[in-house]
Design an enzyme around this catalytic site. Structure first.
Site, PDB file in Angstrom:
ATOM      1  N   HIS A   1      24.704 -10.731 -39.437  1.00  0.00           N
ATOM      2  CA  HIS A   1      24.070 -10.503 -40.734  1.00  0.00           C
ATOM      3  C   HIS A   1      23.035 -11.602 -41.020  1.00  0.00           C
ATOM      4  CE1 HIS A   1      23.456  -9.346 -44.846  1.00  0.00           C
ATOM      5  NE2 HIS A   1      24.053 -10.426 -45.335  1.00  0.00           N
TER       6      HIS A   1
ATOM      7  N   ASP B   1      19.958 -10.994 -38.911  1.00  0.00           N
ATOM      8  CA  ASP B   1      19.223  -9.858 -39.459  1.00  0.00           C
ATOM      9  C   ASP B   1      18.447 -10.274 -40.709  1.00  0.00           C
ATOM     10  OD1 ASP B   1      18.548  -7.013 -39.680  1.00  0.00           O
ATOM     11  OD2 ASP B   1      19.901  -7.033 -41.418  1.00  0.00           O
TER      12      ASP B   1
END
Length: 112
Positions: free
Chosen positions: A80, A83
């Site tokens: 995460h 990203d």
């Protein structure tokens, strides 16, 4: 040497935090540019860049460890974080472009 899952997760949290702050600053920069406040827009995009640089530094530390032979267990928070880092880097690039666009539009409107 192996980086622990906790260490990797902490870097992931740092990436999310710094990149999240950068994203917020970039969006506010777009709002300022749309309103015609280009000084504020440029100030905010520079803050976004500083925040993303901090995130990138966190990422680089892990990459250096891995390049040095450390084993890494990928955690979801790290994915995460990666990203968020990459999408925010793109947003900052696009924000710089859009600030210039808004400025050009304002200049053209003022010529009329």
């Amino acid at each position: 040497m192996m980086a622990t899952k906790e260490e990797i997760s902490m870097v992931g949290f740092a990436l999310v935090a710094y990149a999240g702050d950068a994203r917020t600053a970039a969006v506010h920069a777009l709002d300022a540019a749309e309103a015609g406040d280009f000084d504020k827009a440029n100030e905010l995009v520079e803050k976004a860049q500083q925040d993303i640089n901090e995130a990138h530094n966190q990422q680089t530390q892990l990459l250096s460890q891995e390049a040095g032979g450390a084993e890494m267990d990928v955690t979801f928070i790290m994915v995460h974080g990666q990203d968020t880092l990459m999408t925010t880097m793109l947003l900052i690039d696009e924000t710089r472009y859009m600030i210039r666009m808004f400025k050009r539009i304002k200049e053209l409107e003022n010529k009329q």
